[in-house]
Design a protein around this motif. Structure first.
Motif, PDB file in Angstrom:
ATOM      1  N   LEU A  76      30.189 -30.721  33.639  1.00 53.38           N
ATOM      2  CA  LEU A  76      30.616 -31.131  34.534  1.00 53.38           C
ATOM      3  C   LEU A  76      30.585 -31.197  35.276  1.00 53.38           C
ATOM      4  O   LEU A  76      31.044 -31.134  36.417  1.00 53.38           O
ATOM      5  N   PRO A  77      30.107 -32.172  36.763  1.00 52.08           N
ATOM      6  CA  PRO A  77      29.211 -32.112  37.579  1.00 52.08           C
ATOM      7  C   PRO A  77      30.271 -33.087  38.685  1.00 52.08           C
ATOM      8  O   PRO A  77      29.550 -33.081  40.395  1.00 52.08           O
ATOM      9  N   ILE A 151      26.137 -28.477  39.319  1.00 53.18           N
ATOM     10  CA  ILE A 151      26.676 -30.030  40.421  1.00 53.18           C
ATOM     11  C   ILE A 151      25.701 -31.455  40.234  1.00 53.18           C
ATOM     12  O   ILE A 151      24.953 -31.319  38.993  1.00 53.18           O
ATOM     13  N   SER A 152      25.950 -32.305  41.062  1.00 54.12           N
ATOM     14  CA  SER A 152      25.933 -33.492  41.266  1.00 54.12           C
ATOM     15  C   SER A 152      24.229 -33.496  41.795  1.00 54.12           C
ATOM     16  O   SER A 152      24.407 -34.817  41.210  1.00 54.12           O
ATOM     17  N   SER A 153      24.135 -32.498  41.682  1.00 53.91           N
ATOM     18  CA  SER A 153      22.669 -33.009  42.108  1.00 53.91           C
ATOM     19  C   SER A 153      21.678 -31.831  41.268  1.00 53.91           C
ATOM     20  O   SER A 153      21.889 -30.854  41.407  1.00 53.91           O
ATOM     21  N   SER A 154      20.362 -32.019  41.221  1.00 49.64           N
ATOM     22  CA  SER A 154      19.569 -30.409  40.545  1.00 49.64           C
ATOM     23  C   SER A 154      19.200 -29.574  41.472  1.00 49.64           C
ATOM     24  O   SER A 154      18.704 -30.627  43.034  1.00 49.64           O
ATOM     25  N   ILE A 155      19.158 -28.465  41.055  1.00 48.50           N
ATOM     26  CA  ILE A 155      18.347 -27.727  42.667  1.00 48.50           C
ATOM     27  C   ILE A 155      17.341 -26.968  41.480  1.00 48.50           C
ATOM     28  O   ILE A 155      17.811 -26.697  40.104  1.00 48.50           O
ATOM     29  N   PRO A 156      16.655 -25.831  41.554  1.00 47.41           N
ATOM     30  CA  PRO A 156      16.271 -24.915  41.668  1.00 47.41           C
ATOM     31  C   PRO A 156      16.780 -24.023  41.299  1.00 47.41           C
ATOM     32  O   PRO A 156      16.655 -23.760  42.624  1.00 47.41           O
ATOM     33  N   VAL A 157      16.080 -22.524  40.502  1.00 41.87           N
ATOM     34  CA  VAL A 157      17.090 -21.881  39.756  1.00 41.87           C
ATOM     35  C   VAL A 157      16.379 -21.184  41.464  1.00 41.87           C
ATOM     36  O   VAL A 157      17.662 -19.623  41.305  1.00 41.87           O
ATOM     37  N   SER A 158      15.318 -20.698  42.094  1.00 44.61           N
ATOM     38  CA  SER A 158      15.236 -20.026  43.164  1.00 44.61           C
ATOM     39  C   SER A 158      16.328 -19.912  44.267  1.00 44.61           C
ATOM     40  O   SER A 158      15.810 -19.442  44.910  1.00 44.61           O
ATOM     41  N   ALA A 159      17.149 -21.094  44.228  1.00 44.51           N
ATOM     42  CA  ALA A 159      17.339 -21.731  45.423  1.00 44.51           C
ATOM     43  C   ALA A 159      18.991 -20.994  44.890  1.00 44.51           C
ATOM     44  O   ALA A 159      20.513 -21.272  45.970  1.00 44.51           O
ATOM     45  N   VAL A 160      19.419 -20.368  43.303  1.00 43.85           N
ATOM     46  CA  VAL A 160      20.905 -20.213  44.127  1.00 43.85           C
ATOM     47  C   VAL A 160      21.049 -19.242  44.070  1.00 43.85           C
ATOM     48  O   VAL A 160      20.143 -17.892  44.543  1.00 43.85           O
ATOM     49  N   VAL A 181      13.713 -22.136  28.619  1.00 44.45           N
ATOM     50  CA  VAL A 181      13.745 -21.181  29.845  1.00 44.45           C
ATOM     51  C   VAL A 181      13.382 -22.051  30.846  1.00 44.45           C
ATOM     52  O   VAL A 181      12.850 -23.080  30.899  1.00 44.45           O
ATOM     53  N   SER A 182      14.539 -22.537  32.040  1.00 48.64           N
ATOM     54  CA  SER A 182      14.028 -23.336  32.815  1.00 48.64           C
ATOM     55  C   SER A 182      14.277 -23.489  34.335  1.00 48.64           C
ATOM     56  O   SER A 182      14.668 -21.853  34.843  1.00 48.64           O
ATOM     57  N   GLN A 183      13.357 -24.058  34.916  1.00 42.14           N
ATOM     58  CA  GLN A 183      13.229 -23.923  36.557  1.00 42.14           C
ATOM     59  C   GLN A 183      14.282 -24.283  36.954  1.00 42.14           C
ATOM     60  O   GLN A 183      14.130 -24.134  38.622  1.00 42.14           O
ATOM     61  N   THR A 184      15.188 -25.330  36.873  1.00 45.36           N
ATOM     62  CA  THR A 184      16.182 -26.062  37.163  1.00 45.36           C
ATOM     63  C   THR A 184      17.760 -26.156  36.616  1.00 45.36           C
ATOM     64  O   THR A 184      17.675 -25.735  36.169  1.00 45.36           O
ATOM     65  N   ILE A 185      18.547 -26.298  37.561  1.00 45.52           N
ATOM     66  CA  ILE A 185      20.249 -26.399  37.290  1.00 45.52           C
ATOM     67  C   ILE A 185      20.120 -28.111  37.555  1.00 45.52           C
ATOM     68  O   ILE A 185      20.022 -28.340  38.799  1.00 45.52           O
ATOM     69  N   ASP A 186      19.829 -28.479  36.305  1.00 50.89           N
ATOM     70  CA  ASP A 186      19.927 -30.658  35.860  1.00 50.89           C
ATOM     71  C   ASP A 186      21.603 -30.745  36.146  1.00 50.89           C
ATOM     72  O   ASP A 186      22.738 -29.980  35.158  1.00 50.89           O
ATOM     73  N   ARG A 187      21.406 -31.551  36.432  1.00 51.45           N
ATOM     74  CA  ARG A 187      23.082 -32.562  36.606  1.00 51.45           C
ATOM     75  C   ARG A 187      23.824 -33.008  35.713  1.00 51.45           C
ATOM     76  O   ARG A 187      23.000 -33.151  34.562  1.00 51.45           O
ATOM     77  N   GLY A 188      24.967 -32.133  35.236  1.00 52.32           N
ATOM     78  CA  GLY A 188      25.922 -33.069  33.916  1.00 52.32           C
ATOM     79  C   GLY A 188      24.991 -31.464  32.853  1.00 52.32           C
ATOM     80  O   GLY A 188      25.155 -31.604  31.684  1.00 52.32           O
ATOM     81  N   ASN A 189      24.092 -31.062  32.883  1.00 53.26           N
ATOM     82  CA  ASN A 189      23.812 -29.558  31.177  1.00 53.26           C
ATOM     83  C   ASN A 189      24.129 -28.478  31.948  1.00 53.26           C
ATOM     84  O   ASN A 189      24.888 -27.944  33.342  1.00 53.26           O
ATOM     85  N   GLY A 190      24.333 -27.521  31.165  1.00 49.54           N
ATOM     86  CA  GLY A 190      25.135 -26.242  30.735  1.00 49.54           C
ATOM     87  C   GLY A 190      23.582 -25.139  30.646  1.00 49.54           C
ATOM     88  O   GLY A 190      22.407 -25.839  30.127  1.00 49.54           O
ATOM     89  N   TYR A 191      24.272 -24.245  31.210  1.00 54.51           N
ATOM     90  CA  TYR A 191      22.736 -22.989  31.461  1.00 54.51           C
ATOM     91  C   TYR A 191      23.778 -21.604  31.018  1.00 54.51           C
ATOM     92  O   TYR A 191      24.990 -21.627  31.683  1.00 54.51           O
ATOM     93  N   TRP A 192      22.560 -20.922  30.122  1.00 47.54           N
ATOM     94  CA  TRP A 192      22.775 -19.466  30.177  1.00 47.54           C
ATOM     95  C   TRP A 192      22.473 -18.647  30.872  1.00 47.54           C
ATOM     96  O   TRP A 192      20.818 -18.579  30.824  1.00 47.54           O
ATOM     97  N   VAL A 193      23.334 -17.600  31.047  1.00 44.15           N
ATOM     98  CA  VAL A 193      21.914 -16.591  32.251  1.00 44.15           C
ATOM     99  C   VAL A 193      23.335 -15.219  32.060  1.00 44.15           C
ATOM    100  O   VAL A 193      24.163 -15.486  31.992  1.00 44.15           O
ATOM    101  N   LYS A 194      21.997 -14.164  31.839  1.00 43.51           N
ATOM    102  CA  LYS A 194      23.144 -12.782  32.131  1.00 43.51           C
ATOM    103  C   LYS A 194      22.675 -12.403  33.686  1.00 43.51           C
ATOM    104  O   LYS A 194      21.743 -12.308  34.056  1.00 43.51           O
ATOM    105  N   VAL A 195      24.109 -11.569  34.240  1.00 41.42           N
ATOM    106  CA  VAL A 195      24.225 -10.689  35.381  1.00 41.42           C
ATOM    107  C   VAL A 195      24.275  -9.308  34.862  1.00 41.42           C
ATOM    108  O   VAL A 195      24.742  -9.157  33.917  1.00 41.42           O
TER     109      VAL A 195
END
Length: 327
Positions: A76-77, A151-160, A181-195
């Protein structure tokens, strides 16, 4: 090599399929009639000779292709007036499933910002979100796999960025009939990430966001947990009398294999895969399940050939079995 016969008769007086010289332990059969009972058997040939026929196994073809359904990772963005799943995704054919490491996948009908969800649709589609835009968000994460939002706009994963700074993460994964593998976090999508540690991930569309706190993305061969559908109920519907963990099939395999298990009573269950060093490489089941018989599928396309171990834990029950990936 192997020879497979398929017949409408359990005595194999006639055959509808007779294929020999097959190199693999699995084989797709086409050209069968719908809603028809068939039997199949197999033998093997090597330098020592040809084996006897196996016992026969029966199956019945379905009346037609199953309905097309699509699992998607969504989020939900925006700040929505009504964040219920039925309002945001009126064509969804499932609840929304969020993930937490304590309980695995859990169903919910109200979505929160910053969280990723599994939702099943009758076909692939896009959604237009109505609400106040979210230009930045801070998402809590725990050590291990996390399902995050956008969020409401796409951002590159390198900007996280992260708090504390420079948390090490895996790639960010999206899902389109399989993980990518995604290079962006796009509006309205969900993403898995391991930290590697608990903290916060900061998503921001501002160009003024500091670069000193950027996450450090470390490439691994691991893939995220599967969609809810990959843990399927199987069997006759009768409640099993005892816990059981079956040997995976096929084994050896490449790249997917199925693992069946029985739960005599409802409860929390985990099914995880480990390498020979004891490191977890896949989490196939992690959540509450009813009593019954189930099947989980492991897609090891990103893993190297070798021996692995899978372990089922539910209540006081624990069992480990070995499986072999051979590419």
């Amino acid at each position: 090599s192997y020879r497979v016969q398929v017949s409408a008769s359990s005595a194999f007086s006639t055959t509808v399929v007779d294929q020999s010289g097959l190199p693999a332990v699995s084989n797709a059969i086409t050209g069968l009639h719908a809603s028809t009972a068939y039997y199949w058997r197999v033998n093997a040939t090597n330098s020592a000779g040809t084996s006897a026929w196996s016992g026969s196994f029966g199956f019945t073809t379905v009346s037609g292709p199953p309905p097309v359904t699509v699992w998607k990772l969504v989020s939900l963005p925006v700040t929505a007036a009504d964040p219920r799943t039925t309002v945001l995704f009126p064509t969804a054919i499932s609840s929304a499933y969020a993930y937490n490491q304590a309980g695995g996948l859990t169903a919910t009908d109200v979505l929160s910002n910053g969280v990723g969800y599994w939702i099943k649709f009758g076909a692939d589609q896009t959604t237009n979100f109505q609400g106040t835009p979210i230009l930045s968000d801070t998402v809590d994460v725990q050590s291990g796999w996390n399902l995050i939002g956008s969020i409401s706009s796409s951002i590159p994963v390198s900007a996280v960025s992260s708090l504390p700074p420079n948390i090490t993460t895996s790639n960010f994964f999206t899902y389109r009939n399989g993980y990518e593998v995604s290079q962006t976090i796009d509006r309205g999508n969900g993403y898995w990430v391991k930290v590697t540690q608990a903290g916060k991930l900061v998503l921001s569309s501002s160009s003024a966001a500091t670069s000193a706190n950027r996450v450090i993305i470390s490439l691994t061969g691991e893939t995220p947990p599967p969609p809810p559908e990959d843990v399927m109920s199987v069997g006759s519907g009768e409640t099993p009398r005892q816990y059981a963990l079956a040997q995976n099939f096929p084994n050896p395999f490449n790249p997917t294999t199925a693992i069946q298990f029985d739960l005599p009573r409802a409860g929390h269950a985990t099914l995880k895969v480990y390498n020979t060093l004891g490191e977890e490489v896949a989490s196939l089941v992690g959540g509450d399940l009813p009593a019954g018989s189930f099947q989980a599928v492991w897609n090891a396309s990103g893993m190297p050939s070798g021996t692995y171990f899978y372990r089922l834990i539910s209540g006081d029950f624990s069992q480990i079995r070995k499986l072999v990936l051979m590419k």
